[in-house]
Design an enzyme around this catalytic site. Sequence first.
Site, PDB file in Angstrom:
ATOM      1  N   ARG A 219       0.837  -1.192   0.000  1.00 29.49           N
ATOM      2  CA  ARG A 219       0.000   0.000   0.000  1.00 29.49           C
ATOM      3  C   ARG A 219       0.876   1.248   0.000  1.00 29.49           C
ATOM      4  O   ARG A 219       2.008   1.226   0.471  1.00 29.49           O
ATOM      5  CB  ARG A 219      -0.904   0.032   1.240  1.00 29.49           C
ATOM      6  CG  ARG A 219      -1.904  -1.111   1.324  1.00 29.49           C
ATOM      7  CD  ARG A 219      -2.731  -1.008   2.593  1.00 29.49           C
ATOM      8  NE  ARG A 219      -3.768  -2.039   2.652  1.00 29.49           N
ATOM      9  CZ  ARG A 219      -3.599  -3.223   3.206  1.00 29.49           C
ATOM     10  NH1 ARG A 219      -2.429  -3.541   3.747  1.00 29.49           N
ATOM     11  NH2 ARG A 219      -4.581  -4.111   3.221  1.00 29.49           N
ATOM     12  N   LYS A 268      -2.824  -1.507   8.274  1.00 26.38           N
ATOM     13  CA  LYS A 268      -4.280  -1.427   8.191  1.00 26.38           C
ATOM     14  C   LYS A 268      -4.953  -2.505   9.034  1.00 26.38           C
ATOM     15  O   LYS A 268      -5.927  -2.255   9.739  1.00 26.38           O
ATOM     16  CB  LYS A 268      -4.713  -1.548   6.724  1.00 26.38           C
ATOM     17  CG  LYS A 268      -6.185  -1.268   6.500  1.00 26.38           C
ATOM     18  CD  LYS A 268      -6.504  -1.232   5.021  1.00 26.38           C
ATOM     19  CE  LYS A 268      -7.975  -0.888   4.781  1.00 26.38           C
ATOM     20  NZ  LYS A 268      -8.299  -0.840   3.338  1.00 26.38           N
ATOM     21  N   ARG A 347      -1.150  -0.878  -6.719  1.00 29.01           N
ATOM     22  CA  ARG A 347      -1.493  -2.077  -5.940  1.00 29.01           C
ATOM     23  C   ARG A 347      -2.525  -2.906  -6.700  1.00 29.01           C
ATOM     24  O   ARG A 347      -2.428  -4.136  -6.754  1.00 29.01           O
ATOM     25  CB  ARG A 347      -2.017  -1.640  -4.574  1.00 29.01           C
ATOM     26  CG  ARG A 347      -2.444  -2.767  -3.637  1.00 29.01           C
ATOM     27  CD  ARG A 347      -2.737  -2.141  -2.276  1.00 29.01           C
ATOM     28  NE  ARG A 347      -3.481  -3.005  -1.393  1.00 29.01           N
ATOM     29  CZ  ARG A 347      -2.949  -3.924  -0.590  1.00 29.01           C
ATOM     30  NH1 ARG A 347      -1.644  -4.120  -0.612  1.00 29.01           N
ATOM     31  NH2 ARG A 347      -3.693  -4.644   0.222  1.00 29.01           N
ATOM     32  N   HIS A 370      -4.377  -9.253   2.754  1.00 31.46           N
ATOM     33  CA  HIS A 370      -5.830  -9.296   2.935  1.00 31.46           C
ATOM     34  C   HIS A 370      -6.178 -10.401   3.932  1.00 31.46           C
ATOM     35  O   HIS A 370      -5.654 -11.509   3.862  1.00 31.46           O
ATOM     36  CB  HIS A 370      -6.540  -9.592   1.614  1.00 31.46           C
ATOM     37  CG  HIS A 370      -6.554  -8.421   0.687  1.00 31.46           C
ATOM     38  ND1 HIS A 370      -6.855  -8.527  -0.655  1.00 31.46           N
ATOM     39  CD2 HIS A 370      -6.304  -7.104   0.913  1.00 31.46           C
ATOM     40  CE1 HIS A 370      -6.788  -7.327  -1.214  1.00 31.46           C
ATOM     41  NE2 HIS A 370      -6.460  -6.461  -0.288  1.00 31.46           N
ATOM     42  N   TYR A 380      -9.982  -5.925  -5.469  1.00 34.58           N
ATOM     43  CA  TYR A 380      -8.735  -5.684  -6.172  1.00 34.58           C
ATOM     44  C   TYR A 380      -8.575  -6.449  -7.477  1.00 34.58           C
ATOM     45  O   TYR A 380      -7.714  -6.134  -8.273  1.00 34.58           O
ATOM     46  CB  TYR A 380      -7.551  -6.018  -5.252  1.00 34.58           C
ATOM     47  CG  TYR A 380      -7.326  -4.961  -4.213  1.00 34.58           C
ATOM     48  CD1 TYR A 380      -6.490  -3.884  -4.467  1.00 34.58           C
ATOM     49  CD2 TYR A 380      -7.957  -5.026  -2.986  1.00 34.58           C
ATOM     50  CE1 TYR A 380      -6.279  -2.906  -3.519  1.00 34.58           C
ATOM     51  CE2 TYR A 380      -7.750  -4.053  -2.027  1.00 34.58           C
ATOM     52  CZ  TYR A 380      -6.911  -2.992  -2.303  1.00 34.58           C
ATOM     53  OH  TYR A 380      -6.714  -2.016  -1.352  1.00 34.58           O
TER      54      TYR A 380
END
Length: 407
Positions: A219, A268, A347, A370, A380
Amino acid sequence: MTEGKENTKGRTRKQARRGDGSIYWDEANGCYVGSISLGYKPDGSRLRPSVRGATMKEVRAKLKELKEDYDDGIELGDKYAVEQAARDWLERKLSGRAPATIERKTTEVEKYIIPRLGKAKLKRLTPDDVDDFMVSLTKKGLRTPTITMILGTLRRIIRHAESRNKVRRNVAMLVDAPEGKESRQSKSLTLDQAKAVLKASQGKWIHAYIALSIFTGVRTEESRPLKWENTHLNPVKDETCSCGRVHPENLPPHVVVWRSVRKRGETKTLKSRRTVGLPDFIVEILTAYQVEQRKRRERNGYKSEGIVYVFGTRYDTVMEARNVRRFFRSVTELAGIPGEWTTRELRHTFVSLMSDQGASDELIADLVGHAKTSTTRTVYRHQLRPVITTGAELLDKAFGKGFLDEG
């Protein structure tokens, strides 16, 4: 109510039942006045608020509301406006938050909430008022995610007031965010476009940034604060690695993604903390970049030893996201790629290219951090391919050796 003494205008002063307060006609102001005894203040004086109204019915309703608020511990009166509630929330609830969060929420309050709802008394705010506010945002051309965030901020403001007994209920919770302007869908570069961008960025610092993003899927908030101590380009036993340390064993080249520019440097999600292997191509680029970075900084009089950040500023601090976006857009224009592009779409490009090369959903989810493969699949993934093989070498195979040297 019991009848009282008749006044000079023929109006009768009414005396309420015990505990209901009293109502009388105020000749000087031309309205009815009601008052009710609600006990005593902390200083021992009597708490006897008063209300005014054009009719006895209106005053009686206000007295009833006062008593109910007092019994329920709600602050008396209705002078507390949305603007004051919003400023109280900004002052009390955003303390210690990330500067970017404070700036974003302050903008939502000052630019949208206060101008439209600021003068409204919080106790008198209705779901219709909030609905009308939401409609006004759609007319301004705001996108759905932005409208949703502004509604969320209003809900938090009223929730804070509710927790301070300023209001009985949160009317914003009764309203849903409407559909605004359609958001621009994220996209990904094709293989040929990715090659064009890498070629166009050669000789610039952002070349390494783009290569790392395309080949690892990190990211933008993870790559900007990436440190050399977490970048292991040659982790060979008993040799000094690019991280500045000597490893006790041979390891594949990799980067450790455990930090970001989020609050307290957290990634995240916990799943986002990961160690990502580097293809040979990116190792070559980053190795050359590290050498050139030291030379460039020394040449310009900046710190050239003990450099902390891989993509830092001249002062060896984390580069601002808007500056990275500006450099990236100039590269896409130079590469002749039409449309508006942002760094986060590198990304998306990584995920799509990995999928094109046959990587499984599970592998891609692990590489991009993820927690669920469904996120990879629905957010994505731009192209779906059957499972063939796994590993960081997939993109080496896709790009091929020496493509930057091709005409």
